[in-house]
Design an enzyme around this catalytic site. Structure first.
Site, PDB file in Angstrom:
ATOM      1  N   ALA B 338       0.879  -1.176   0.000  1.00 37.68           N
ATOM      2  CA  ALA B 338       0.000   0.000   0.000  1.00 37.68           C
ATOM      3  C   ALA B 338       0.909   1.216   0.000  1.00 37.68           C
ATOM      4  O   ALA B 338       1.268   1.732   1.043  1.00 37.68           O
ATOM      5  CB  ALA B 338      -0.905  -0.014   1.219  1.00 37.68           C
ATOM      6  N   ALA B 339       1.311   1.643  -1.188  1.00 37.54           N
ATOM      7  CA  ALA B 339       2.479   2.508  -1.307  1.00 37.54           C
ATOM      8  C   ALA B 339       2.181   4.004  -1.256  1.00 37.54           C
ATOM      9  O   ALA B 339       2.996   4.772  -0.777  1.00 37.54           O
ATOM     10  CB  ALA B 339       3.210   2.199  -2.604  1.00 37.54           C
ATOM     11  N   PRO B 341       1.350   7.740  -0.439  1.00 36.05           N
ATOM     12  CA  PRO B 341       1.855   8.606  -1.512  1.00 36.05           C
ATOM     13  C   PRO B 341       3.339   8.446  -1.798  1.00 36.05           C
ATOM     14  O   PRO B 341       3.923   9.309  -2.425  1.00 36.05           O
ATOM     15  CB  PRO B 341       1.574   9.999  -0.965  1.00 36.05           C
ATOM     16  CG  PRO B 341       1.718   9.837   0.509  1.00 36.05           C
ATOM     17  CD  PRO B 341       1.357   8.425   0.852  1.00 36.05           C
ATOM     18  N   GLY B 343       6.129   7.961   0.298  1.00 38.36           N
ATOM     19  CA  GLY B 343       7.188   8.314   1.241  1.00 38.36           C
ATOM     20  C   GLY B 343       8.038   7.106   1.589  1.00 38.36           C
ATOM     21  O   GLY B 343       9.269   7.164   1.555  1.00 38.36           O
ATOM     22  N   ASP B 362      -0.747   0.149  -5.165  1.00 39.34           N
ATOM     23  CA  ASP B 362      -1.787   0.818  -4.387  1.00 39.34           C
ATOM     24  C   ASP B 362      -3.126   0.567  -5.038  1.00 39.34           C
ATOM     25  O   ASP B 362      -3.219   0.469  -6.267  1.00 39.34           O
ATOM     26  CB  ASP B 362      -1.528   2.313  -4.263  1.00 39.34           C
ATOM     27  CG  ASP B 362      -2.264   2.892  -3.065  1.00 39.34           C
ATOM     28  OD1 ASP B 362      -1.648   2.993  -2.004  1.00 39.34           O
ATOM     29  OD2 ASP B 362      -3.458   3.202  -3.192  1.00 39.34           O
ATOM     30  N   ASP B 389      -5.686  -4.686  -6.132  1.00 36.65           N
ATOM     31  CA  ASP B 389      -6.091  -4.987  -4.773  1.00 36.65           C
ATOM     32  C   ASP B 389      -4.964  -5.866  -4.225  1.00 36.65           C
ATOM     33  O   ASP B 389      -4.654  -6.897  -4.813  1.00 36.65           O
ATOM     34  CB  ASP B 389      -7.411  -5.767  -4.807  1.00 36.65           C
ATOM     35  CG  ASP B 389      -7.932  -6.039  -3.410  1.00 36.65           C
ATOM     36  OD1 ASP B 389      -7.097  -6.144  -2.494  1.00 36.65           O
ATOM     37  OD2 ASP B 389      -9.157  -6.149  -3.248  1.00 36.65           O
ATOM     38  N   ASP B 406       1.948  -1.536   4.887  1.00 38.65           N
ATOM     39  CA  ASP B 406       1.472  -0.445   5.735  1.00 38.65           C
ATOM     40  C   ASP B 406      -0.029  -0.406   5.536  1.00 38.65           C
ATOM     41  O   ASP B 406      -0.533   0.281   4.656  1.00 38.65           O
ATOM     42  CB  ASP B 406       2.139   0.868   5.319  1.00 38.65           C
ATOM     43  CG  ASP B 406       1.771   1.988   6.248  1.00 38.65           C
ATOM     44  OD1 ASP B 406       1.561   1.719   7.437  1.00 38.65           O
ATOM     45  OD2 ASP B 406       1.669   3.128   5.785  1.00 38.65           O
ATOM     46  N   CYS B 463      -1.087   2.975  11.223  1.00 40.70           N
ATOM     47  CA  CYS B 463      -1.041   4.213  11.990  1.00 40.70           C
ATOM     48  C   CYS B 463      -2.231   4.238  12.936  1.00 40.70           C
ATOM     49  O   CYS B 463      -2.895   5.235  13.098  1.00 40.70           O
ATOM     50  CB  CYS B 463      -1.019   5.428  11.080  1.00 40.70           C
ATOM     51  SG  CYS B 463      -2.384   5.477   9.943  1.00 40.70           S
TER      52      CYS B 463
END
Lengths: 180, 609
Positions: B338-339, B341, B343, B362, B389, B406, B463
């Site tokens: 899940a790349a 944006p 960073g 993504d 997906d 992530d 997060c």
């Protein structure tokens, strides 16, 4: 994703040669072989090994491989994108360095004025592709010279030295259209 | 002093502050070491301050001394000015040889240091200097201790141990009519927290802990603006006082941080050119060599020529962590599931020095644009960007050396960034998101090459601070894939993951995972777990796409719920048989012969949960 056809290759190389001249041979002959690939009208320059792995990804889902050089317009012309700048800068033939006070105007999409020139290559002919650098040697964009180096000396400070074709400010300004 | 000196952040503490300042631990240590230190310190510092970055370099080279554990105690990801000062002190101690020069040059500066020492300075000479300083320290210490004791006594006397804090029923009703008085609510929150800390000693008679907690949650909802569900969930993660700290920390923005792009520049050069543009910055901390913290800036940080040239990227300090835990090596094949944006992807690419290859995936097309923009701007040439997906992996391509997942999450760790989380998260999210996260993690595990010479690593991060999205997901993966094990993340800081939470027990290995909270480290709330795949599994060659996997997961969940949920399901048939037999024996005891069959039907009809 597919390799370029003969005709496409010719168009792309002609365009690149404007900026890098004979150095274009470095694009093909380097220690790890690189290839040009076309995907949805965009041309990518990528290491061959990566291109092979990228074939696993279906055409609809593949959005970028390696470095994007630019895109083919509907009329078959080839347009360089600012994403090609690192490559062009590495092999550039004609260079212009602009002073710090000229950086921001250039990054907002303006042409290069005589007043902003810090230094420039000696042998630039008229209408040749040039790469624009900041004084700290980071590439800022590319364009074509408006005058030859000799004529530039006689130019008044507000005179145009190079026409802008691409600048790194596009990463912000054109974010919606530039990428995929 | 030139422009640089002007840009140096924060005024160093004044002499008084330094000599009288609190921090008894630090002072103590320093004084024992060298009495003269405090004063010449200022002097040398002034001299050293001018070249800002060289000082920092020197710091890095210095051997760590006893200050090390003080720093660790502090446990924050950001070096704040205190730390820096400490380091400088240390630095000055090292070259204490030039102390005399400063000592001798003017006596007037010497005096203020002893101004509060009642004229002792007359007797001061080189011989008794050390002894005296120790004496002074001891005196001061005992003074402080006494003062503290006194304060405690006073507090005890003044505090009415049975203070009535909770509003009465009438008061509560009246309060509900009016808009909440935030000041009152806040005081009450603090008071209730105090009571909960020492419930036996301070609670009002006849009130249960539950009464207090209920009122506290209600106040938190009205004061901080959370919905009740989320407030309770977050509250349960911490002790009451820590929870309040957490809620407070969510109201304050985290520091702005950038990451220097090592593909194009070095951090030192970048810092220099940004300082010249009027940006006030400082290295984030010892734990990263590429991060810079921005305090304030005369120009927009996201539009400087350096930014456009790809010399740095705006990136939260917390999102360095999973990449550092993953520790990608040159020449590897890596997947970022899940790349956007970008960073973390660009950081991976930078750590691999543009060798090997990075697959950046993504699921969202609009977000992929920013991903591609960042990848090109930062000059990453070894990337392939795709839009799947992520559950489609390893069907698309597998056999990666390392994978970073992530995962999409509720964002409870980044409430300070997105206040909307406070209200728009409901129970449903905490069922759906973990469900997705579990599938993604299994896909990630299956896409890694267990026989990879260098890697075979999966890093899972979110997060979020919720146990459901973190420990529970990791524990699930450990149960489902016995061929992976948790390994040390290699991150120095961070709290250990929970091994049990509110009646659920997880694998004891979950200690190896790391949690980060906004109130303890001043970074976004974050969670990092690192797996090592030790053997291939039959699932590795799965040809199932996202849909099949979803179906399989649903079927399995149906089946598994019985065991793993806290409650067993009701089995109507079994229950009705038991109820029926109980009813019969009851009737029999009364001497009535129960009719066979008839009442049973009735029971089944009425007894549906």
């Amino acid at each position: 994703m597919r390799p370029l056809t003969e005709e496409e290759t010719k168009t792309v190389f002609e365009k690149l040669a404007n900026y890098v001249g004979r150095n274009i041979s470095h694009f093909i002959n380097n220690e790890d072989p690189h290839v040009f690939r076309l995907q949805k009208d965009r041309v990518y320059y990528v290491e061959e090994k990566i291109a092979k792995y990228a074939t696993c990804v279906s055409r609809a889902q593949l959005f970028s491989v390696g470095t994007c050089l630019g895109k083919f317009t509907k009329t078959g012309k080839f347009r360089l994108h600012i994403t090609a700048l690192p490559l062009l800068a590495a092999h550039a033939r004609h260079k212009i360095w602009i002073k710090p006070n000229g950086e921001m105007p250039f990054l907002y999409g303006n042409h290069v004025l005589k007043a902003h020139i810090g230094k420039m290559s000696d042998d630039i002919p008229e209408h040749a592709g040039v790469i624009v650098y900041s004084m700290s040697d980071s590439p800022l964009g590319f364009g074509v010279s408006a005058k030859s180096s000799l004529e530039v000396r006689r130019l008044d400070p507000t005179g145009m030295v190079a026409f802008r074709q691409g600048d790194v400010g596009e990463y912000l300004r054109e974010e919606d259209t530039l990428f995929a | 002093m030139g422009r640089r000196a002007k840009n140096k952040q924060g005024v160093p503490p004044t002499l008084e502050e330094q000599t009288q300042g609190p921090a008894p631990v630090r002072k103590d240590k320093k004084n024992k070491k060298d009495f003269k230190v405090t004063k010449p310190d200022r002097k040398t510092k002034k001299v050293k301050e001018i070249p800002q970055l060289p000082v920092e370099e020197a710091e890095e080279e210095l051997p760590e001394e006893e200050d090390d554990d003080v720093v660790r105690e502090k446990m924050t990801l950001f070096d704040d000015s205190d730390d820096e000062e400490m380091d400088n002190d240390e630095f000055d101690i090292e070259d204490g040889s030039d102390d005399e020069v400063y000592d001798s040059d003017d006596e007037t500066h010497h005096k203020p240091m002893f101004s509060d020492d009642e004229g002792d300075e007359d007797e001061l000479n080189a011989a008794n200097m050390e002894a005296m300083s120790r004496r002074l320290d001891d005196e001061e210490e005992s003074d402080e201790e006494m003062a503290e004791e006194e304060l405690m006594e006073l507090m005890k006397q003044h505090q009415n141990p049975r203070a009535q804090i909770l509003p009465t029923a009438e008061a509560a009703a009246a309060e509900a009519q009016l808009p909440p008085d935030l000041h009152v609510v806040r005081t009450r929150i603090l008071e209730i927290v105090k009571v909960l800390e020492d419930f036996k000693g301070l609670a009002e008679e006849g009130k249960s802990r539950n009464d207090y907690t209920t009122q506290l949650l209600k106040d938190i909802c009205s004061y901080y603006g959370y919905n009740e569900y989320l407030a309770e969930k977050l509250f349960n993660l911490f002790t009451p006082s820590e929870a309040i700290e957490f809620f407070e920390a969510n109201e304050v923005p985290r520091p702005v941080t950038i990451r220097a792009n090592t593909l194009k520049t070095r951090r030192r050069d970048l810092a220099q050119s940004l300082v010249n543009r009027g940006v006030n910055l400082q290295p984030i901390g010892k734990w990263t060599k590429v991060g810079l913290q921005i305090f304030d800036s005369a120009v927009p940080i996201g539009a400087t020529p350096e930014y456009l040239c790809g010399h740095y990227i705006l990136q939260a300090a917390s999102s360095f962590l999973p990449v550092m835990a993953m520790d990608p090596q040159e020449g590897e094949r890596v997947l970022d599931m899940a790349a956007s944006p970008g960073g973390k992807t660009t950081y991976i690419s930078a750590l691999m020095k543009n060798t090997g290859m990075v697959f950046a995936n993504d699921v969202s097309k609009p977000r992929i644009k920013s991903l591609i923009a960042n990848i090109h701007r930062l000059g990453c040439k070894n990337t392939v960007v795709c839009n799947y997906d992520a559950r489609e992996f390893p069907k698309v391509i597998g056999g990666f050396d390392r994978i970073l997942l992530d995962a999409p999450c509720s964002g409870t760790g980044v409430i300070s960034k997105d206040q909307a989380v406070k209200t728009n998260r409901s129970e449903k999210d905490f069922i759906q998101l973990p469900h997705l996260q579990k599938q993604l993690l299994l896909s990630a595990i299956d896409s890694v090459d267990a026989n990879s010479a260098t890697g075979g690593v999966i890093v899972y991060s979110t997060c979020s601070v919720m146990v459901e999205e973190n420990e529970a997901v990791v524990d699930y993966a450990l149960r489902k894939r016995p061929n992976v094990r948790l390994v040390e993340t290699g991150l120095e800081i961070g709290k250990e993951g929970f091994t049990s939470f509110r009646g659920k027990t997880f694998s004891p290995k979950l200690k190896l995972t790391r949690r980060y909270y906004p109130h303890t480290y001043n970074v976004d709330g974050f969670y990092v777990a690192k797996f090592q795949k030790i053997a291939p599994s039959p699932q590795d060659k799965t040809k199932a796409g996202a849909r099949e996997k979803e179906e399989a997961a649903r079927a399995e969940e149906e089946e598994e719920r019985l065991i793993n949920d806290d409650f067993a399901a009701f089995d109507n048939e079994e229950d009705s048989a038991i109820i029926d037999s109980a009813r019969r024996s009851q009737l029999r005891r009364k001497g009535i012969k129960p009719l066979p069959g008839k009442p049973k039907d009735k029971k089944v009809a009425t007894k549906d949960e």
